[in-house]
Scaffold this motif. Structure first.
Motif, PDB file in Angstrom:
ATOM      1  N   GLY A  40       0.856  -1.152   0.293  1.00 47.42           N
ATOM      2  CA  GLY A  40       0.089  -0.129  -0.132  1.00 47.42           C
ATOM      3  C   GLY A  40       0.709   1.376   0.097  1.00 47.42           C
ATOM      4  N   GLU A  41       1.882   1.171  -0.160  1.00 51.92           N
ATOM      5  CA  GLU A  41       2.901   2.298  -0.047  1.00 51.92           C
ATOM      6  C   GLU A  41       3.686   2.607  -1.305  1.00 51.92           C
ATOM      7  N   ILE A  42       3.343   2.111  -2.388  1.00 50.80           N
ATOM      8  CA  ILE A  42       4.205   2.224  -3.616  1.00 50.80           C
ATOM      9  C   ILE A  42       4.009   3.644  -4.147  1.00 50.80           C
ATOM     10  N   GLN A  43       2.847   4.209  -3.939  1.00 47.53           N
ATOM     11  CA  GLN A  43       2.754   5.544  -4.460  1.00 47.53           C
ATOM     12  C   GLN A  43       3.602   6.613  -3.804  1.00 47.53           C
ATOM     13  N   TYR A  44       3.766   6.346  -2.375  1.00 52.64           N
ATOM     14  CA  TYR A  44       4.623   7.267  -1.610  1.00 52.64           C
ATOM     15  C   TYR A  44       6.010   7.107  -2.116  1.00 52.64           C
ATOM     16  N   VAL A  45       6.476   5.845  -2.342  1.00 48.72           N
ATOM     17  CA  VAL A  45       7.950   5.536  -2.569  1.00 48.72           C
ATOM     18  C   VAL A  45       8.027   6.432  -4.125  1.00 48.72           C
ATOM     19  N   ALA A  46       7.243   6.151  -4.836  1.00 47.41           N
ATOM     20  CA  ALA A  46       7.159   6.530  -6.357  1.00 47.41           C
ATOM     21  C   ALA A  46       7.306   8.216  -6.325  1.00 47.41           C
ATOM     22  N   LYS A  47       6.368   8.781  -5.568  1.00 49.56           N
ATOM     23  CA  LYS A  47       6.626  10.304  -5.418  1.00 49.56           C
ATOM     24  C   LYS A  47       8.023  10.721  -4.981  1.00 49.56           C
ATOM     25  N   ASP A  48       8.609  10.073  -3.848  1.00 51.56           N
ATOM     26  CA  ASP A  48      10.085  10.386  -3.522  1.00 51.56           C
ATOM     27  C   ASP A  48      11.017   9.825  -4.586  1.00 51.56           C
ATOM     28  N   VAL A  49      10.955   8.871  -5.528  1.00 50.90           N
ATOM     29  CA  VAL A  49      11.914   8.374  -6.281  1.00 50.90           C
ATOM     30  C   VAL A  49      11.844   9.468  -7.324  1.00 50.90           C
ATOM     31  N   ARG A  50      10.674   9.899  -7.744  1.00 52.22           N
ATOM     32  CA  ARG A  50      10.535  10.882  -8.965  1.00 52.22           C
ATOM     33  C   ARG A  50      11.101  12.094  -8.681  1.00 52.22           C
ATOM     34  N   ALA A  51      10.857  12.465  -7.263  1.00 47.69           N
ATOM     35  CA  ALA A  51      11.525  13.915  -6.808  1.00 47.69           C
ATOM     36  C   ALA A  51      13.320  13.525  -6.998  1.00 47.69           C
ATOM     37  N   ILE A  52      13.726  12.465  -6.543  1.00 45.39           N
ATOM     38  CA  ILE A  52      15.324  12.200  -6.241  1.00 45.39           C
ATOM     39  C   ILE A  52      15.682  12.169  -8.117  1.00 45.39           C
ATOM     40  N   LEU A  53      15.082  11.488  -8.428  1.00 47.63           N
ATOM     41  CA  LEU A  53      15.663  11.579 -10.186  1.00 47.63           C
ATOM     42  C   LEU A  53      15.762  12.545 -10.991  1.00 47.63           C
ATOM     43  N   LYS A  54      14.488  13.569 -10.721  1.00 42.76           N
ATOM     44  CA  LYS A  54      14.586  14.816 -11.614  1.00 42.76           C
ATOM     45  C   LYS A  54      14.690  14.591 -13.099  1.00 42.76           C
ATOM     46  N   ASP A  55      14.072  13.483 -13.506  1.00 44.11           N
ATOM     47  CA  ASP A  55      14.130  13.007 -14.818  1.00 44.11           C
ATOM     48  C   ASP A  55      12.688  12.280 -15.240  1.00 44.11           C
ATOM     49  N   GLU A  56      11.797  12.774 -15.928  1.00 46.72           N
ATOM     50  CA  GLU A  56      10.741  12.289 -16.071  1.00 46.72           C
ATOM     51  C   GLU A  56      10.749  10.948 -17.003  1.00 46.72           C
ATOM     52  N   ASN A  57      11.558  11.249 -17.911  1.00 48.90           N
ATOM     53  CA  ASN A  57      11.867   9.720 -18.713  1.00 48.90           C
ATOM     54  C   ASN A  57      12.420   8.617 -18.106  1.00 48.90           C
ATOM     55  N   ILE A  58      13.550   8.668 -17.163  1.00 48.56           N
ATOM     56  CA  ILE A  58      14.015   7.702 -16.542  1.00 48.56           C
ATOM     57  C   ILE A  58      12.842   7.134 -15.428  1.00 48.56           C
ATOM     58  N   TYR A  59      12.175   8.026 -14.529  1.00 49.05           N
ATOM     59  CA  TYR A  59      11.138   7.598 -13.870  1.00 49.05           C
ATOM     60  C   TYR A  59       9.838   7.025 -14.580  1.00 49.05           C
ATOM     61  N   LYS A  60       9.728   7.443 -15.653  1.00 49.10           N
ATOM     62  CA  LYS A  60       8.474   6.784 -16.414  1.00 49.10           C
ATOM     63  C   LYS A  60       8.889   5.361 -16.833  1.00 49.10           C
ATOM     64  N   LYS A  61      10.137   5.154 -17.154  1.00 47.67           N
ATOM     65  CA  LYS A  61      10.578   3.686 -17.649  1.00 47.67           C
ATOM     66  C   LYS A  61      10.518   2.944 -16.428  1.00 47.67           C
ATOM     67  N   ALA A  62      11.120   3.359 -15.327  1.00 44.65           N
ATOM     68  CA  ALA A  62      11.234   2.565 -14.099  1.00 44.65           C
ATOM     69  C   ALA A  62       9.770   2.406 -13.485  1.00 44.65           C
ATOM     70  N   ALA A  63       8.919   3.167 -13.507  1.00 42.72           N
ATOM     71  CA  ALA A  63       7.655   2.975 -13.049  1.00 42.72           C
ATOM     72  C   ALA A  63       6.847   2.037 -14.163  1.00 42.72           C
ATOM     73  N   GLU A  64       7.074   2.259 -15.295  1.00 42.49           N
ATOM     74  CA  GLU A  64       6.282   1.111 -16.335  1.00 42.49           C
ATOM     75  C   GLU A  64       6.706  -0.324 -16.033  1.00 42.49           C
ATOM     76  N   GLU A  65       8.062  -0.338 -15.618  1.00 41.33           N
ATOM     77  CA  GLU A  65       8.488  -1.958 -15.530  1.00 41.33           C
ATOM     78  C   GLU A  65       8.217  -2.241 -14.064  1.00 41.33           C
ATOM     79  N   SER A  66       8.132  -1.441 -13.280  1.00 45.52           N
ATOM     80  CA  SER A  66       7.880  -1.942 -11.757  1.00 45.52           C
ATOM     81  C   SER A  66       6.291  -2.060 -11.357  1.00 45.52           C
ATOM     82  N   PHE A  67       5.436  -1.107 -11.533  1.00 43.54           N
ATOM     83  CA  PHE A  67       4.405  -1.060 -11.170  1.00 43.54           C
ATOM     84  C   PHE A  67       3.584  -2.453 -11.442  1.00 43.54           C
TER      85      PHE A  67
END
Length: 310
Positions: free
Chosen positions: A34-61
């Motif tokens: 139940g916490e992946i959305q919270y983790v995703a928000k932090d990961v997105r902020a740390i990466l500061k790169d939408e393309n990298i985050y999008k690829k990681a999210a699409e493979e992980s979720f």
């Protein structure tokens, strides 16, 4: 020279995009229930790169949603669908055998976008459906009693085209229950998967179960529980209704037994696991009085032999 060394070190520690994706995926896949959305928000902020985050999210979720057996509501509120590897009929499409509907989902947003009627080839034969629906009805009764917020479903994973006795087929029962309370700094989940193999030649049903409990408490700390248990059992092939009753009794027995064993082990934590985390006390359960060792006869004997203290 110093500037050259600093540039070299910076280039050596610079991560590639692929490395960043793999690290991001690790954090997302290991998020507590139940916490992946919270983790995703932090990961997105740390990466500061939408393309990298999008690829990681699409493979992980998708993997996270299937492993955590999340439940999504249909847009028209006509039912729910469990996201599992057993219900997956195509990319982003998942079958709900109870309503004979297929849901198309957005894994990253964790929502059901739309539904369609299931095609004939996606559903089991009438013969197998008798067993599946009977099992579904019985397991729903059990889950409503044992897990007030639990969701369950029964899938045919092998032999769905079997039309009559004389052939083998396999059903899978999935039970998922979650309790999310982030405002109270705790989340938890129960997941169990039961593979039920009907073997006609020996007229028996083999049952293999896997249960998993996860919990996360994070008020001024970070304590996680991830416990798993596997078991096996057998029973005889009977009519659809009688088989369902017998199989649900087996599931009830093993899950109740496992929950009881967990409760017993947690009651013993202060005298077992927690004790190993600190310095053990003597059998007297008191600290050794280093400031007053003269009270022990061994000390007096040594003093007497060595002539100390006279």
């Amino acid at each position: 020279m110093l500037e050259e060394d600093e540039d070299f070190l910076e280039s050596e520690t610079q991560l590639t995009d692929d490395q960043k994706i793999e690290i991001a995926k690790w954090f997302l896949l290991n998020a507590p229930a139940g916490e992946i959305q919270y983790v995703a928000k932090d990961v997105r902020a740390i990466l500061k790169d939408e393309n990298i985050y999008k690829k990681a999210a699409e493979e992980s979720f998708p993997s996270y949603n299937k492993s955590h057996l999340i439940c999504l509501e249909f847009p028209n509120r006509s039912g729910d669908v469990l996201i599992t590897s057993f219900s997956e009929v195509d990319k982003d499409e998942y079958l709900d055998p109870r309503t004979a509907q297929v849901a198309r989902v957005d894994h990253v947003k964790q929502v059901c976008k739309d539904v369609r009627p299931a095609r004939d080839e996606e559903l089991p034969s009438a013969f197998v459906e008798e067993y599946r629906s009977a099992m579904d009805a019985e397991i729903m009764k059990y889950v409503s009693e044992a897990y007030p917020k639990g969701i369950c479903s029964v899938y045919c994973t092998k032999g769905k085209d079997v039309e009559e006795p004389g052939f083998d087929f396999e059903l899978v029962v999935v039970i998922s229950a979650a309790r999310h309370s982030p405002q109270n700094f705790c989340n938890g989940s129960w997941r169990s998967i039961w593979n039920i193999e009907f073997k006609d030649e020996i007229q028996s049903v083999e049952v293999r179960g896997e249960m998993q409990v996860g919990a996360h408490y994070f008020e001024e700390g970070n304590v996680q529980l991830d416990a798993k248990h596997e078991c096996k059992d057998t029973t005889l092939i009977q009519s659809p209704d009688d088989s369902a009753i017998s199989l649900v009794n087996i599931i009830r027995h093993h899950e109740t037994e496992y929950l009881a064993s967990l409760q017993t082990s947690y009651l013993k934590l202060p005298d077992t696991t927690f004790k190993d985390l600190r310095r053990k006390l003597p059998v007297t359960r008191t600290l050794f009085p280093w400031h007053n060792t003269a009270q022990f006869s061994l000390t007096r004997d040594i003093e007497k032999e060595l002539g100390i203290g006279k």
